[in-house]
Design a protein around this motif. Structure first.
Motif, PDB file in Angstrom:
ATOM      1  N   TYR A  99       0.836  -1.204   0.000  1.00 60.31           N
ATOM      2  CA  TYR A  99       0.000   0.000   0.000  1.00 60.31           C
ATOM      3  C   TYR A  99       0.873   1.257   0.000  1.00 60.31           C
ATOM      4  CZ  TYR A  99      -3.600  -3.362   1.336  1.00 60.31           C
ATOM      5  OH  TYR A  99      -4.457  -4.447   1.369  1.00 60.31           O
ATOM      6  N   GLY A 100       1.917   1.230   0.792  1.00 48.21           N
ATOM      7  CA  GLY A 100       2.828   2.372   0.819  1.00 48.21           C
ATOM      8  C   GLY A 100       3.543   2.546  -0.501  1.00 48.21           C
ATOM      9  N   MET A 101       3.912   1.439  -1.161  1.00 48.79           N
ATOM     10  CA  MET A 101       4.576   1.518  -2.457  1.00 48.79           C
ATOM     11  C   MET A 101       3.650   2.132  -3.507  1.00 48.79           C
ATOM     12  SD  MET A 101       6.463  -2.223  -2.345  1.00 48.79           S
ATOM     13  CE  MET A 101       7.233  -2.110  -3.964  1.00 48.79           C
ATOM     14  N   LEU A 102       2.359   1.789  -3.427  1.00 52.41           N
ATOM     15  CA  LEU A 102       1.390   2.377  -4.357  1.00 52.41           C
ATOM     16  C   LEU A 102       1.280   3.878  -4.125  1.00 52.41           C
ATOM     17  CD1 LEU A 102      -0.819   2.197  -6.496  1.00 52.41           C
ATOM     18  CD2 LEU A 102      -2.433   1.591  -4.668  1.00 52.41           C
ATOM     19  N   VAL A 107       2.548   9.517  -5.796  1.00 52.30           N
ATOM     20  CA  VAL A 107       3.115  10.827  -5.438  1.00 52.30           C
ATOM     21  C   VAL A 107       4.263  11.178  -6.366  1.00 52.30           C
ATOM     22  CG1 VAL A 107       4.387  12.092  -3.666  1.00 52.30           C
ATOM     23  CG2 VAL A 107       2.383  10.732  -3.036  1.00 52.30           C
ATOM     24  N   PHE A 108       5.203  10.256  -6.547  1.00 50.57           N
ATOM     25  CA  PHE A 108       6.339  10.528  -7.429  1.00 50.57           C
ATOM     26  C   PHE A 108       5.881  10.746  -8.874  1.00 50.57           C
ATOM     27  CE2 PHE A 108       9.101   8.011  -4.301  1.00 50.57           C
ATOM     28  CZ  PHE A 108       9.631   9.164  -3.746  1.00 50.57           C
ATOM     29  N   GLY A 109       4.900   9.964  -9.320  1.00 50.71           N
ATOM     30  CA  GLY A 109       4.386  10.133 -10.672  1.00 50.71           C
ATOM     31  C   GLY A 109       3.746  11.488 -10.869  1.00 50.71           C
ATOM     32  N   PHE A 110       2.998  11.943  -9.873  1.00 46.86           N
ATOM     33  CA  PHE A 110       2.354  13.259  -9.959  1.00 46.86           C
ATOM     34  C   PHE A 110       3.396  14.378  -9.970  1.00 46.86           C
ATOM     35  CE2 PHE A 110       0.486  17.021  -7.904  1.00 46.86           C
ATOM     36  CZ  PHE A 110      -0.548  17.271  -8.788  1.00 46.86           C
ATOM     37  N   VAL A 111       4.428  14.237  -9.151  1.00 39.66           N
ATOM     38  CA  VAL A 111       5.500  15.239  -9.134  1.00 39.66           C
ATOM     39  C   VAL A 111       6.165  15.330 -10.503  1.00 39.66           C
ATOM     40  CG1 VAL A 111       7.779  15.790  -8.184  1.00 39.66           C
ATOM     41  CG2 VAL A 111       5.938  15.059  -6.661  1.00 39.66           C
ATOM     42  N   LEU A 112       6.380  14.187 -11.162  1.00 39.90           N
ATOM     43  CA  LEU A 112       6.969  14.198 -12.500  1.00 39.90           C
ATOM     44  C   LEU A 112       6.071  14.916 -13.496  1.00 39.90           C
ATOM     45  CD1 LEU A 112       8.716  10.792 -13.357  1.00 39.90           C
ATOM     46  CD2 LEU A 112       9.691  13.087 -13.411  1.00 39.90           C
ATOM     47  N   VAL A 113       4.758  14.730 -13.382  1.00 41.67           N
ATOM     48  CA  VAL A 113       3.829  15.437 -14.265  1.00 41.67           C
ATOM     49  C   VAL A 113       3.947  16.943 -14.070  1.00 41.67           C
ATOM     50  CG1 VAL A 113       1.393  15.863 -14.764  1.00 41.67           C
ATOM     51  CG2 VAL A 113       2.195  13.535 -14.461  1.00 41.67           C
ATOM     52  N   VAL A 114       4.037  17.372 -12.824  1.00 41.42           N
ATOM     53  CA  VAL A 114       4.175  18.805 -12.533  1.00 41.42           C
ATOM     54  C   VAL A 114       5.474  19.343 -13.120  1.00 41.42           C
ATOM     55  CG1 VAL A 114       4.437  20.511 -10.695  1.00 41.42           C
ATOM     56  CG2 VAL A 114       2.749  18.680 -10.456  1.00 41.42           C
ATOM     57  N   VAL A 115       6.561  18.595 -12.926  1.00 41.82           N
ATOM     58  CA  VAL A 115       7.855  19.010 -13.467  1.00 41.82           C
ATOM     59  C   VAL A 115       7.810  19.056 -14.990  1.00 41.82           C
ATOM     60  CG1 VAL A 115      10.283  18.356 -13.714  1.00 41.82           C
ATOM     61  CG2 VAL A 115       9.163  18.164 -11.485  1.00 41.82           C
ATOM     62  N   ALA A 116       7.160  18.059 -15.606  1.00 38.02           N
ATOM     63  CA  ALA A 116       7.057  18.023 -17.066  1.00 38.02           C
ATOM     64  C   ALA A 116       6.287  19.228 -17.594  1.00 38.02           C
ATOM     65  CB  ALA A 116       6.378  16.730 -17.514  1.00 38.02           C
ATOM     66  N   THR A 247       6.103   4.324 -10.341  1.00 41.02           N
ATOM     67  CA  THR A 247       6.206   5.748 -10.653  1.00 41.02           C
ATOM     68  C   THR A 247       6.148   5.982 -12.155  1.00 41.02           C
ATOM     69  OG1 THR A 247       7.563   6.133  -8.681  1.00 41.02           O
ATOM     70  CG2 THR A 247       7.690   7.780 -10.439  1.00 41.02           C
ATOM     71  N   HIS A 248       6.859   5.160 -12.921  1.00 46.00           N
ATOM     72  CA  HIS A 248       6.871   5.280 -14.385  1.00 46.00           C
ATOM     73  C   HIS A 248       5.460   5.086 -14.941  1.00 46.00           C
ATOM     74  CE1 HIS A 248       9.401   4.397 -18.222  1.00 46.00           C
ATOM     75  NE2 HIS A 248       8.234   4.926 -18.541  1.00 46.00           N
ATOM     76  N   ALA A 249       4.788   4.026 -14.494  1.00 50.28           N
ATOM     77  CA  ALA A 249       3.432   3.757 -14.969  1.00 50.28           C
ATOM     78  C   ALA A 249       2.462   4.847 -14.529  1.00 50.28           C
ATOM     79  CB  ALA A 249       2.969   2.385 -14.464  1.00 50.28           C
ATOM     80  N   ALA A 250       2.594   5.312 -13.284  1.00 47.43           N
ATOM     81  CA  ALA A 250       1.705   6.361 -12.789  1.00 47.43           C
ATOM     82  C   ALA A 250       1.885   7.645 -13.580  1.00 47.43           C
ATOM     83  CB  ALA A 250       1.982   6.612 -11.303  1.00 47.43           C
TER      84      ALA A 250
END
Length: 258
Positions: A99-102, A107-116, A247-250
């Protein structure tokens, strides 16, 4: 004289960071994504969009004489099991860490979207966000979702689990320090990761390389993919394979919402 003890909260946190980075936890976390991708590709049939890394890895197995369809996912799972065995870790799994890994992956995936989005506006003044996987723009939503799951899995198998690990070990064998080895390996494989998303037509050392699919080269998307590759490399080294795939998939799936 009393012994120093950690609080239960600190022990739980420390335990999670260690347990969630283990190869066995990564295998448990990635397996549902792997099944969803492989079953989805079979279900969609001709309408399915395979990730380029998936195609390349299957071609490599074909060249070696292994043509069984399900061999690639079996090999991917086998690599994680071998890693777990070689690192001499106990064969137990705390299922609650998934659950924590999900949550970490989201969170990391969303941060990457913001950075992108920020990076795209800085380069071009636009708001477009590039996906890490190459897909057909006319594909259905189901095909896109499945293709992005494949990108999260097989690009990480190829560029992090295989190439980054081999490059890092090679640098260590050549006498480089631990930090210099993994930094060099991360930069080199991230460059390959970024370049692999573009149409190529070149001759190198007598070998001709050409790809029919991929984006037209642009510095804005290349720079972000290089940054994404470095991010995935850091996650792989610090948080393990499972969180990196998640993170990559998210990130790729979040781009469908942008």
């Amino acid at each position: 004289m009393s012994a120093k003890t950690e609080s239960p909260g600190a022990q739980a946190t420390s335990g999670y960071w260690h347990e969630s980075a283990r190869p066995l936890a990564s295998l448990a976390f990635v397996t549902p994504l792997l099944l969803a991708y492989e079953i989805g590709v079979l279900w969609l049939g001709p309408a399915a969009v395979r990730n380029a890394a998936d195609v390349w890895l299957r071609r490599l197995l074909d060249l070696l004489g292994f043509t069984q369809y399900f061999l690639l996912p079996v090999v991917a799972c086998g690599l994680l099991l071998a890693w777990h065995h070689v690192s001499r870790q106990p064969w137990r799994l705390n299922w609650s860490v998934l659950y924590g890994m999900l949550l970490e992956s989201l969170v990391f995936g969303f941060v990457l979207v913001v950075v992108a989005g920020w990076q795209s506006r800085w380069f071009t003044g636009g708001a477009s966000v590039c996906a890490a996987g190459d897909v057909d723009g006319d594909a259905s939503l189901a095909a896109l979702v499945i293709a992005y799951l494949g990108a999260g899995i097989y690009e990480e198998v190829l560029f992090r689990l295989l190439l980054l690990s081999v490059a890092g070990a090679g640098c260590r064998w050549a006498g480089m320090s631990w930090r210099a080895s993994w930094l060099t390996a991360a930069v080199a494989t991230s460059l390959l990761f970024a370049v692999a998303h573009y149409q190529l037509d070149l001759t190198l050392l007598g070998w001709h390389f050409a790809t029919a699919h991929g984006d037209v080269f642009a510095w804005s998307s290349f720079s972000f993919r290089l940054l994404a590759g470095l991010t995935f490399s850091a996650l792989f080294l610090l948080r393990g394979f499972g969180v990196t795939v998640g993170t990559h998939a998210a990130y790729d799936l979040f781009t469908l919402l942008v």
